[in-house]
Write a protein that holds these residues in place. Structure first.
Motif, PDB file in Angstrom:
ATOM      1  N   HIS A 181       0.856  -1.163   0.000  1.00 52.23           N
ATOM      2  CA  HIS A 181       0.000   0.000   0.000  1.00 52.23           C
ATOM      3  C   HIS A 181       0.901   1.224   0.000  1.00 52.23           C
ATOM      4  CE1 HIS A 181      -3.812  -2.135   1.456  1.00 52.23           C
ATOM      5  NE2 HIS A 181      -2.885  -3.058   1.419  1.00 52.23           N
TER       6      HIS A 181
ATOM      7  N   GLU B 235      -3.595   3.899   0.068  1.00 50.11           N
ATOM      8  CA  GLU B 235      -4.262   3.172  -1.001  1.00 50.11           C
ATOM      9  C   GLU B 235      -3.525   1.885  -1.327  1.00 50.11           C
ATOM     10  OE1 GLU B 235      -4.285   5.389  -4.656  1.00 50.11           O
ATOM     11  OE2 GLU B 235      -2.104   5.542  -4.749  1.00 50.11           O
ATOM     12  N   LEU B 236      -4.289   0.916  -1.808  1.00 46.44           N
ATOM     13  CA  LEU B 236      -3.720  -0.352  -2.208  1.00 46.44           C
ATOM     14  C   LEU B 236      -2.974  -0.198  -3.528  1.00 46.44           C
ATOM     15  CD1 LEU B 236      -3.490  -3.467  -1.982  1.00 46.44           C
ATOM     16  CD2 LEU B 236      -5.662  -3.590  -3.216  1.00 46.44           C
ATOM     17  N   VAL B 237      -1.780  -0.766  -3.591  1.00 44.22           N
ATOM     18  CA  VAL B 237      -0.991  -0.751  -4.818  1.00 44.22           C
ATOM     19  C   VAL B 237      -1.072  -2.108  -5.510  1.00 44.22           C
ATOM     20  CG1 VAL B 237       1.314  -0.500  -5.788  1.00 44.22           C
ATOM     21  CG2 VAL B 237       0.593   0.979  -3.899  1.00 44.22           C
TER      22      VAL B 237
ATOM     23  N   ASN C 120      -1.540  -6.655  -4.606  1.00 41.10           N
ATOM     24  CA  ASN C 120      -1.729  -7.752  -3.665  1.00 41.10           C
ATOM     25  C   ASN C 120      -1.293  -9.079  -4.260  1.00 41.10           C
ATOM     26  OD1 ASN C 120      -2.645  -6.967  -1.133  1.00 41.10           O
ATOM     27  ND2 ASN C 120      -4.779  -6.907  -1.747  1.00 41.10           N
TER      28      ASN C 120
ATOM     29  N   SER D   1      -3.098  -8.879  -7.936  1.00 44.94           N
ATOM     30  CA  SER D   1      -3.985  -7.818  -8.394  1.00 44.94           C
ATOM     31  C   SER D   1      -3.261  -6.492  -8.243  1.00 44.94           C
ATOM     32  CB  SER D   1      -5.302  -7.805  -7.607  1.00 44.94           C
ATOM     33  OG  SER D   1      -5.074  -7.453  -6.265  1.00 44.94           O
ATOM     34  N   TYR D   2      -3.656  -5.512  -9.064  1.00 42.20           N
ATOM     35  CA  TYR D   2      -2.973  -4.219  -9.082  1.00 42.20           C
ATOM     36  C   TYR D   2      -3.983  -3.077  -9.155  1.00 42.20           C
ATOM     37  CZ  TYR D   2       1.146  -6.957 -10.324  1.00 42.20           C
ATOM     38  OH  TYR D   2       2.178  -7.875 -10.320  1.00 42.20           O
ATOM     39  N   ALA D   3      -3.595  -1.952  -8.582  1.00 45.27           N
ATOM     40  CA  ALA D   3      -4.370  -0.735  -8.781  1.00 45.27           C
ATOM     41  C   ALA D   3      -4.236  -0.320 -10.244  1.00 45.27           C
ATOM     42  CB  ALA D   3      -3.850   0.366  -7.870  1.00 45.27           C
ATOM     43  N   ASP D   4      -5.277   0.273 -10.790  1.00 45.27           N
ATOM     44  CA  ASP D   4      -5.250   0.687 -12.193  1.00 45.27           C
ATOM     45  C   ASP D   4      -4.079   1.633 -12.476  1.00 45.27           C
ATOM     46  OD1 ASP D   4      -8.881   0.839 -12.646  1.00 45.27           O
ATOM     47  OD2 ASP D   4      -7.460  -0.832 -12.806  1.00 45.27           O
ATOM     48  N   SER D   5      -3.742   2.446 -11.501  1.00 40.57           N
ATOM     49  CA  SER D   5      -2.703   3.460 -11.698  1.00 40.57           C
ATOM     50  C   SER D   5      -1.307   2.870 -11.876  1.00 40.57           C
ATOM     51  CB  SER D   5      -2.696   4.440 -10.531  1.00 40.57           C
ATOM     52  OG  SER D   5      -2.457   3.761  -9.310  1.00 40.57           O
TER      53      SER D   5
ATOM     54  N   LYS E 194      -0.849  -0.610 -13.078  1.00 43.76           N
ATOM     55  CA  LYS E 194      -0.878  -1.761 -13.981  1.00 43.76           C
ATOM     56  C   LYS E 194       0.052  -1.551 -15.154  1.00 43.76           C
ATOM     57  CE  LYS E 194      -5.473  -3.659 -13.103  1.00 43.76           C
ATOM     58  NZ  LYS E 194      -6.864  -3.813 -13.619  1.00 43.76           N
TER      59      LYS E 194
ATOM     60  N   ASP F  63       3.829   8.795  -8.134  1.00 48.35           N
ATOM     61  CA  ASP F  63       4.104   7.578  -7.369  1.00 48.35           C
ATOM     62  C   ASP F  63       4.805   7.889  -6.046  1.00 48.35           C
ATOM     63  OD1 ASP F  63       4.940   5.992 -10.474  1.00 48.35           O
ATOM     64  OD2 ASP F  63       3.084   5.737  -9.315  1.00 48.35           O
TER      65      ASP F  63
END
Length: 116
Positions: free
Chosen positions: A37, A46-48, A50, A59-63, A65, A90
């Motif tokens: 995060h 925020e989650l980055v 997992n 899984s990834y945050a859209d920002s 990917k 970032d």
């Protein structure tokens, strides 16, 4: 009890790369979620990304990917985050997180600054 220790943060120019590592010590359940995060100044955490031990999926945050890759090293017992094509947005403190046995564990955080 589990302890998480992050390393690898620092200052990098836009477009550059950094690799973060999270070393885990202690006992974990075989089913867990481990990830990264981040929290920028004045913003919510925020989650980055997992990693899910069941199925070894990610899984990834859209920002992030296509730029960031999360990986699990079972030999070293670490969770790494390879960050490429870094952008000023970032910039944040990055935290390692583990959810295991209905308990949340957090590392102390490592600063990532993207600036020219």
């Amino acid at each position: 009890q589990v302890q998480l220790v992050e390393s690898g943060g620092g200052l990098v120019q836009p477009g550059g790369s950094l690799r973060l590592s999270c070393a885990a010590s202690g006992s974990m359940f075989s089913i867990y979620i481990m990830g990264w995060h981040r929290q920028a100044p004045g913003k919510q955490r925020e989650l980055v990304a997992n990693f899910f031990s069941a199925g070894r999926s990610t899984s990834y945050a859209d920002s992030v990917k296509g730029r960031f890759t999360i990986s699990r090293d079972y030999v070293k017992n670490t969770m790494d985050l390879q960050m490429n094509s870094l952008k000023p947005e970032d910039t944040a403190v990055y935290y390692c997180h583990l959810y295991s046995g209905n308990v949340d564990y957090w590392g102390q955080g490592t600063q990532v600054t993207v600036s020219s």
